[in-house]
Design a protein around this motif. Structure first.
Motif, PDB file in Angstrom:
ATOM      1  N   ASN A   1       0.973  -1.159  -0.206  1.00 10.22           N
ATOM      2  CA  ASN A   1       0.046  -0.038  -0.090  1.00 10.22           C
ATOM      3  C   ASN A   1       0.828   1.150   0.030  1.00 10.22           C
ATOM      4  O   ASN A   1       1.844   1.401   0.620  1.00 10.22           O
ATOM      5  CB  ASN A   1      -0.900   0.123   1.253  1.00 10.22           C
ATOM      6  CG  ASN A   1      -2.101  -0.739   0.877  1.00 10.22           C
ATOM      7  OD1 ASN A   1      -2.285  -1.410   0.090  1.00 10.22           O
ATOM      8  ND2 ASN A   1      -3.087  -0.597   2.028  1.00 10.22           N
ATOM      9  N   GLU A   2       0.390   2.330  -0.828  1.00  4.88           N
ATOM     10  CA  GLU A   2       1.111   3.678  -0.929  1.00  4.88           C
ATOM     11  C   GLU A   2       0.970   4.257   0.631  1.00  4.88           C
ATOM     12  O   GLU A   2      -0.215   4.350   1.161  1.00  4.88           O
ATOM     13  CB  GLU A   2       0.737   4.493  -1.969  1.00  4.88           C
ATOM     14  CG  GLU A   2       1.374   3.960  -3.314  1.00  4.88           C
ATOM     15  CD  GLU A   2       0.474   2.912  -3.905  1.00  4.88           C
ATOM     16  OE1 GLU A   2      -0.730   2.220  -3.210  1.00  4.88           O
ATOM     17  OE2 GLU A   2       0.916   2.153  -4.887  1.00  4.88           O
ATOM     18  N   LEU A   3       2.187   4.904   0.853  1.00  3.48           N
ATOM     19  CA  LEU A   3       2.035   5.502   2.443  1.00  3.48           C
ATOM     20  C   LEU A   3       1.570   7.015   2.199  1.00  3.48           C
ATOM     21  O   LEU A   3       1.911   7.729   1.146  1.00  3.48           O
ATOM     22  CB  LEU A   3       3.413   5.207   3.063  1.00  3.48           C
ATOM     23  CG  LEU A   3       3.790   3.889   3.417  1.00  3.48           C
ATOM     24  CD1 LEU A   3       5.067   3.970   4.170  1.00  3.48           C
ATOM     25  CD2 LEU A   3       2.661   3.119   4.445  1.00  3.48           C
ATOM     26  N   THR A   4       0.736   7.461   3.303  1.00  4.63           N
ATOM     27  CA  THR A   4       0.501   8.683   3.356  1.00  4.63           C
ATOM     28  C   THR A   4       1.356   9.739   4.083  1.00  4.63           C
ATOM     29  O   THR A   4       2.356   9.037   4.561  1.00  4.63           O
ATOM     30  CB  THR A   4      -1.005   8.847   3.917  1.00  4.63           C
ATOM     31  OG1 THR A   4      -0.964   8.192   5.226  1.00  4.63           O
ATOM     32  CG2 THR A   4      -2.148   8.222   3.049  1.00  4.63           C
ATOM     33  N   CYS A   5       1.092  10.921   4.301  1.00  7.81           N
ATOM     34  CA  CYS A   5       1.753  11.772   5.288  1.00  7.81           C
ATOM     35  C   CYS A   5       1.207  13.054   5.677  1.00  7.81           C
ATOM     36  O   CYS A   5      -0.108  13.225   4.756  1.00  7.81           O
ATOM     37  CB  CYS A   5       3.199  12.256   4.436  1.00  7.81           C
ATOM     38  SG  CYS A   5       2.847  12.991   2.755  1.00  7.81           S
ATOM     39  N   VAL A   6       1.323  13.594   6.697  1.00  2.00           N
ATOM     40  CA  VAL A   6       0.635  14.889   6.818  1.00  2.00           C
ATOM     41  C   VAL A   6       1.736  15.955   7.639  1.00  2.00           C
ATOM     42  O   VAL A   6       2.417  15.353   8.374  1.00  2.00           O
ATOM     43  CB  VAL A   6      -0.444  14.571   7.875  1.00  2.00           C
ATOM     44  CG1 VAL A   6      -0.002  13.838   9.096  1.00  2.00           C
ATOM     45  CG2 VAL A   6      -1.376  15.892   8.364  1.00  2.00           C
ATOM     46  N   VAL A   7       1.533  17.044   7.253  1.00  2.00           N
ATOM     47  CA  VAL A   7       2.216  18.150   7.993  1.00  2.00           C
ATOM     48  C   VAL A   7       1.757  18.977   9.087  1.00  2.00           C
ATOM     49  O   VAL A   7       0.518  19.331   8.612  1.00  2.00           O
ATOM     50  CB  VAL A   7       2.930  19.145   6.779  1.00  2.00           C
ATOM     51  CG1 VAL A   7       3.882  20.374   7.379  1.00  2.00           C
ATOM     52  CG2 VAL A   7       3.870  18.464   5.731  1.00  2.00           C
TER      53      VAL A   7
END
Length: 352
Positions: A343-349
């Protein structure tokens, strides 16, 4: 008015008696010393004085009437009392008899004892206060006192002035971050500048490993024109996207530098799209980096709604490349569940 014989004689008596008083006083002081010659001379002076007083007294009695004599007796009594004379001798020196009509009792006893027939007079009045002396040295500090009881609760104060709007820039505060894939900042931040993502060529093992947000209007100092072999190199960055959002494939990646004046720290959280408690989400998206079989680069968080650089090329230049990052879970790697293999990983700033 002419002075009568009596008044003239009485004035002389008073002068002689006064002079005799000081002579007697000096005599008392000298009699206390051991100088015999001076004592004898003083006694002779006193005897001469007494004879003169006696003769003047007899002359006054002979010339005055009985009424005047009575008044003069009173004056004599006052004079002798002023000298504190209570008997007829001063250390053996005869002072002469009292006038007829006077007795020792009329003169009164001495108040503080007698010396040679003389007694001390009444105490005088207190003298004036002396001047203030110089100030003394400061005293030592005293011991600390016991702790007092708490005071009463004060009244409620007046409302304070309105605070500064949280959107106002505070000099020296705040934080910055790069929003990859966009040229604008979220509503909670302010744009510093926007530009294009730059990095090393995917085939080069040198140059920088991190991505930079290059501005659209570069400035130069001294330069050597033309390409040089002994230089590091930086290229634009392209999306390498397959399967999802394929419209972005080979487009150049834009970027925006954003500032948040009212918050002082920034954090990029991989594999999450929500921020920790009390943190503010600036933007979220996908974790991206160079391909696994190319040279290593930097992991960055590319906006969920990424776009191509306005006016940029969509030709496959193959400079710096950004690929989606997928998790690999297996024994000895990321734990499967919660991570899902592939699965492609997400991110948040986030900022706070």
């Amino acid at each position: 008015m002419l002075m009568s014989t009596y008044d003239y004689l009485f004035l002389n008596v008073l002068l002689l008696v006064t002079w005799g008083f000081f002579v007697v006083t000096d005599g008392n002081a000298l009699l206390q010393s051991q100088e015999t010659d001076q004592q004898t001379s003083l006694k002779n002076r006193i005897l001469d004085l007494e004879n003169i007083v006696q003769k003047l007294t007899e002359t006054i009695r002979h010339n005055d009437s009985p009424g005047r004599q009575k008044a003069k007796l009173t004056d004599e009594k006052r004079v002798r009392r002023s000298l504190n004379v209570t008997d007829h001798n001063l250390s053996g020196v005869q002072l002469g008899p009292l006038s007829p009509g006077l007795s020792p009792n009329d003169l009164g006893p001495g108040s503080f004892g007698s010396v040679g027939g003389c007694t001390a007079g009444l105490p005088g009045r207190n003298g004036r206060d002396g001047r203030d002396g110089p100030a003394g040295l400061p005293g030592r500090d005293g011991n600390a006192g016991l702790k007092g009881d708490p005071g009463l609760r004060g009244y409620k104060g007046e409302p304070g002035e309105p605070g500064t709007d949280s959107a106002t820039i505070i000099q020296g505060g705040g934080t910055t971050y790069i929003r990859w894939g966009r040229i604008t900042c979220p509503n909670s931040a302010e744009l510093v500048y926007h530009g294009i993502a730059g990095g090393s060529h995917y085939r080069n093992s040198g140059s920088g490993a991190n991505l930079l947000c290059l501005p659209n209007d570069p400035e130069y100092l001294n330069v050597q024109k033309g390409e040089q072999s002994s230089r590091a190199r930086i290229y634009s960055t392209e999306y390498e996207i397959f399967g999802i959002q394929t419209s972005l494939h080979n487009q150049e990646v834009p970027c925006a530098v954003c500032t948040v004046p009212q918050r002082g720290r920034m954090l990029m959280v991989p594999a999450k799209i929500t921020c920790p408690t009390n943190w503010t989400s600036e933007y979220r998206g996908y974790l991206m980096a160079d391909r696994a079989d190319y040279h290593r680069g930097e992991y960055v968080c590319v906006d969920e709604f990424a776009e191509g650089r306005p006016g940029g090329s969509s030709v496959n230049e193959h400079g710096a490349l950004l690929h989606r990052v997928e998790g690999r879970c297996s024994p000895g790697n990321l734990p499967c569940l919660p991570y899902i293999n592939g699965n492609e990983l997400t991110c948040v700033v986030c900022t706070i």
